[in-house]
Design an enzyme around this catalytic site. Sequence first.
Site, mmCIF file in Angstrom:
data_model
loop_
_atom_site.group_PDB
_atom_site.id
_atom_site.type_symbol
_atom_site.label_atom_id
_atom_site.label_comp_id
_atom_site.label_asym_id
_atom_site.label_seq_id
_atom_site.Cartn_x
_atom_site.Cartn_y
_atom_site.Cartn_z
ATOM 1 N N LYS A 258 5.982 -0.057 -0.739
ATOM 2 C CA LYS A 258 5.898 1.222 -0.031
ATOM 3 C C LYS A 258 6.909 2.208 -0.585
ATOM 4 O O LYS A 258 8.043 1.838 -0.898
ATOM 5 C CB LYS A 258 6.197 1.012 1.459
ATOM 6 N N ARG A 331 -5.212 -6.588 7.366
ATOM 7 C CA ARG A 331 -6.627 -6.966 7.487
ATOM 8 C C ARG A 331 -6.875 -8.365 6.926
ATOM 9 O O ARG A 331 -7.806 -9.035 7.339
ATOM 10 C CB ARG A 331 -7.496 -5.902 6.796
#
Length: 477
Positions: A258, A331
């Site tokens: 990130k 996910r």
Amino acid sequence: MTTSTLQNLDNFSGTIIIPVFETYEKSIIPITFDGLEIPAKVFFGKKDTHYLAEQNNSIYLFVGLGKTIDYKSLKTVFRSISAKQKEKLSTNVALVLAENLNENQVEAMLSGLFLGTYDLGHFKLDKKTHPFLEPDFNLKLFSEKDFLAAAKKGIKIAKAQLETYNLVDLPPNIVNPKYLAKWAQDKGKKYGFEVEVLNFEAAKIAKLGAFLAVGKGSENEPQFVIMTYTPKENITNLKHIGLVGKGITFDTGGLNIKTAGMLHMKCDMAGGAAVFGAMQLIADLQLPVKVTAIVPCAENSVDAKSFLPSDVIHSYSGHSIEIIDTDAEGRLILADGLSYLITNYKPEYIVDIATLTGSSVGTFGYECGALFTNNEEISKKLQLSGDAIGERLWPLPLWDAYKSDIESDIADVKNYSGKPVAGAISAAKFLEYFTQEHKAWAHLDIAGVAFGDDEFAKSKHATAYGVHLLTKFIENL
Ligand code: BES
Ligand code: MG
Ligand code: ZN
């Protein structure tokens, strides 16, 4: 906690809290209570005002509620009393409940009072306990109506939410996957639900390949937590609900590291923490339902052992997944959580909850969670449950038009479209792929509402969004 009629207030000394609705337009009639008369120009029940008086060794705290007040605002008013008026509170507290209040309002007041004991300063040397947490703390309700059950429920809700605050706000070098697994085992014993934990080896034998791919780059061993609650009494036609929560104890993004927002990524287990809190609350309330809950817990870290962008991994379902971006990790663990739940437990209803996408924050900001489902009944019930308590949800589509976003050339499915559009929807489509066409599944993306700013602290902190919502939804089924 005890209840008593108003006549008995004479024998009480301590802090007396009196909630007052704003009844008079331009008040000319002063409010009188227990021999005290409040000058109408000074206080007449307007929201966000209060009036303090002292008499016979007691402090009287009149709390303005406005003309009407919703559940969440009422809870916040009471949280403010115990968080911000700490020095005016003693360990002896009387709460005066007028007859025109209803049970939900009493529940909200008590929840708020107990949430106000929360102190973010977990690691401060001079951390002082709140008077409500002292061993000699004594709370009395004074009312002509019996509000004891509602008050007790309000306290149970707050206790579960406080647990979730702790789990989310404590840093990732404390709250790692093993910490979460131990939390579940401890609370399972205390409140009455079964807990099974699959460690790395057990998860490997079970073939939880998507879950393990995410966790393998971390020093902290991933833990796949399975909880089952069944009520004590025998009930026929018991409804069976399945819950899955994202338990990423820290999300660095993995090798797709990130560049922004990493600081807040201890909140990436907030969906899991909501499921943990809900399990405590459901068991504490002894709800007449069966609940199976799964929280895959892992840290998404950067290491030589980390999974790679372009890896193809094998999920529990048997389907292969092409990794486009290691930051789309939530996910992956949810895919295995959902498959494992459906294959082994076959619940009638399924709700998963996760801080899944920045895209849902872009869409809704901090006001509501994103709701995805093809089931009308659960859509309505989830929204109504949330509206009643101020944990709002709003729907986004699951149209097959978005299916091409997750079609891979090399594998059965890919974990990211690679495009900077409709991120929350394509993530939901990815999860749907692993639900075996279940007819009553809902996905809640809570990235915008799980961790936020409010008047109770300087920095972002846990909201416990989902604990009460999931529990209320299950009650309403
Ligand atoms: N944990 C993040 C999502 C998130 C964002 C949670 C903001 C809380 C606040 C998630 O794992 C993530 O990194 N999502 C990426 C997905 C993308 C790489 C496909 C995102 O939303 O940018
Ligand atoms: Mg991520
Ligand atoms: Zn994440």
